[in-house]
Design an enzyme around this catalytic site. Structure first.
Site, PDB file in Angstrom:
ATOM      1  N   ARG A 148      39.290  41.387  46.700  1.00 17.60           N
ATOM      2  CA  ARG A 148      39.771  40.078  46.276  1.00 17.60           C
ATOM      3  C   ARG A 148      40.916  39.627  47.187  1.00 17.60           C
ATOM      4  NH1 ARG A 148      40.827  41.309  40.009  1.00 17.60           N
ATOM      5  NH2 ARG A 148      41.329  43.335  40.937  1.00 17.60           N
ATOM      6  N   LYS A 190      46.458  42.490  43.262  1.00 15.21           N
ATOM      7  CA  LYS A 190      46.878  43.730  42.626  1.00 15.21           C
ATOM      8  C   LYS A 190      48.356  44.004  42.869  1.00 15.21           C
ATOM      9  CE  LYS A 190      44.924  46.003  40.455  1.00 15.21           C
ATOM     10  NZ  LYS A 190      44.799  45.873  38.982  1.00 15.21           N
ATOM     11  N   TYR A 232      49.393  40.453  39.756  1.00 13.88           N
ATOM     12  CA  TYR A 232      49.341  41.392  38.644  1.00 13.88           C
ATOM     13  C   TYR A 232      50.299  42.539  38.948  1.00 13.88           C
ATOM     14  CZ  TYR A 232      45.085  39.130  36.885  1.00 13.88           C
ATOM     15  OH  TYR A 232      44.174  38.229  36.386  1.00 13.88           O
ATOM     16  N   HIS A 252      51.489  45.072  35.947  1.00 12.07           N
ATOM     17  CA  HIS A 252      51.196  46.187  35.022  1.00 12.07           C
ATOM     18  C   HIS A 252      52.267  47.276  35.149  1.00 12.07           C
ATOM     19  CE1 HIS A 252      47.335  44.389  34.062  1.00 12.07           C
ATOM     20  NE2 HIS A 252      47.053  44.313  35.350  1.00 12.07           N
ATOM     21  N   GLU A 291      49.813  38.885  34.278  1.00 10.01           N
ATOM     22  CA  GLU A 291      49.313  39.338  32.981  1.00 10.01           C
ATOM     23  C   GLU A 291      50.235  39.039  31.812  1.00 10.01           C
ATOM     24  OE1 GLU A 291      51.538  42.988  34.569  1.00 10.01           O
ATOM     25  OE2 GLU A 291      50.244  41.419  35.388  1.00 10.01           O
ATOM     26  N   ASP A 318      44.683  49.748  33.377  1.00  6.22           N
ATOM     27  CA  ASP A 318      45.813  49.176  34.102  1.00  6.22           C
ATOM     28  C   ASP A 318      47.110  49.298  33.311  1.00  6.22           C
ATOM     29  OD1 ASP A 318      45.004  48.316  36.652  1.00  6.22           O
ATOM     30  OD2 ASP A 318      44.004  46.563  35.831  1.00  6.22           O
TER      31      ASP A 318
END
Length: 378
Positions: free
Chosen positions: A21, A81, A100, A102, A124, A276
């Protein structure tokens, strides 16, 4: 409020295992350039999903040869990510990271982001007026649908499963699917599982969620209120269990214990979409697309931490559709003003000026918490 000077926005190539991605697709770059901003894209950042350098150049991006060059020039970094260790070393104070994160299960990353001094906004934990997670939802939709696809493959005998066809055939019982959590992931998992003809049970602790699912699927699924007994009894009967629980920003609760795993039938398949956030099975550990599964006590575990990366072109486009308005707001207004003007975007602020600004992350690591507003003022 629009900032007079243009912002320099950087898009490095993703370097996590089998992650294709990209933070911005060419259409998103074009929108930012049309608004007067400069976008710097690492060479071949989108090549893995068919967006070549020529497409980015045509959209108005400046191509740079390395991630280091992108990080050096950019005021705001857009990723998919969480930044890997080598990337975190390139972050600096007064720089904004939008991706993101996490952080709850990841102390090393949390500490590195604190040390960087950067403003770190997590997709998120951005919310909307209805309390939903608009930047997590697209990937949750993808992961929910993929979880059944991946689980069905793992149920094949050659992959360690019991050798069961999820939808069965005439005269043979269908596979049994247990979905833990009826949110976006669970709903999308159920949609695919029902479509494939499986017997589906969804467990959730919200009666409103269970009512919504009952209205959507009717008698094609079984809904159960979440208790330890309900989960334990259902897990002993299931051929495939989907872990789809989420507490925004927090580590996932362990709903399936190691003892439960030991009691399951050999060849049962667990797909942990919550990995995650640390995973919702006690026996879970993150895996990759290159080596997606492992077996504990005869039970197959699929715990790929970037599951939507397996369908990277679809996922990148869906993610960009959701993130672009926020990227534009951050670029147009400047990060501080954009965050202060939008309480829902402010909820995405996890680390700022060396402080942890998400309560769940602070609790997970035993760190001091500071509100986003106070950290921005600091």
């Amino acid at each position: 409020m629009r900032v007079s000077k243009k912002m320099k926005i950087g898009v490095p190539a993703e370097i996590k295992n089998n992650e294709f991605r990209v933070g911005l697709v060419p259409a998103g770059v074009r929108e930012l350039v049309r608004h007067g901003h400069a976008v710097f894209v690492e060479s071949d950042a989108g090549a893995g999903i068919g967006y070549d350098n020529a497409a980015y150049a045509a959209a108005g991006a400046t191509l740079l040869g390395t991630a280091a060059e992108v990080f050096a020039v950019a005021e705001m970094i857009i990723k998919v990510k969480e930044p890997q260790a080598v990337e975190r070393k390139m972050l600096r104070a007064a720089q904004t990271l939008f991706t993101y994160l996490h952080l709850a299960p990841d102390l090393a990353q949390t500490q590195d982001l604190i040390n960087s001094g950067a403003t770190c906004i997590a997709y998120e934990t951005v919310t909307d007026a209805l309390g939903r997670l608009p930047l997590l939802a697209p990937m949750s939709e993808v992961a929910g649908r993929m979880s059944i696809q991946a689980g069905a493959m793992c149920m094949e005998k050659v992959h360690g499963g019991r050798g069961i066809l999820l939808g069965g055939v005439p005269g043979v019982e269908q596979g049994k699917v247990l979905i833990l959590g009826g949110g976006v992931v669970g709903q999308n998992a159920a949609q695919i599982a029902v479509g494939m003809g499986a017997q589906v049970t969804i467990v959730d602790r919200s009666l409103d969620v269970l009512r919504r699912l009952d209205n959507q699927f009717g008698n094609r699924i079984q809904t159960l209120y979440s208790t330890h007994d309900a989960i334990q009894a259902s897990s002993m009967l299931a051929d495939l269990i989907i872990g789809a629980v989420l507490i925004p920003g927090a580590a996932a609760p362990k709903l399936i214990t190691a003892e439960m795993v030991r009691e399951m039938r050999t060849g049962t398949v667990l797909v942990d979409v919550a990995i995650d956030q640390g995973g919702c099975f006690e026996t879970s550990r993150a895996t990759t697309h290159a080596e997606p599964t492992y077996i504990v006590d005869g039970v197959v575990h699929y715990c790929v931490a970037n599951m939507p990366g397996g369908v990277a072109r679809t996922s990148a486009a869906a993610l960009n559709n959701a993130t672009l308005p926020y990227v534009l707001a951050l670029a147009e207004q400047g990060p501080k003003q954009a965050l202060l003007a939008n309480a829902h975007l402010l909820n995405g602020l996890n680390v700022c000026a060396g402080r942890v600004t998400n309560e769940y992350v602070a609790q997970a690591h035993g760190m001091a918490f500071m509100s986003g507003k106070d950290a921005l003022a600091a």
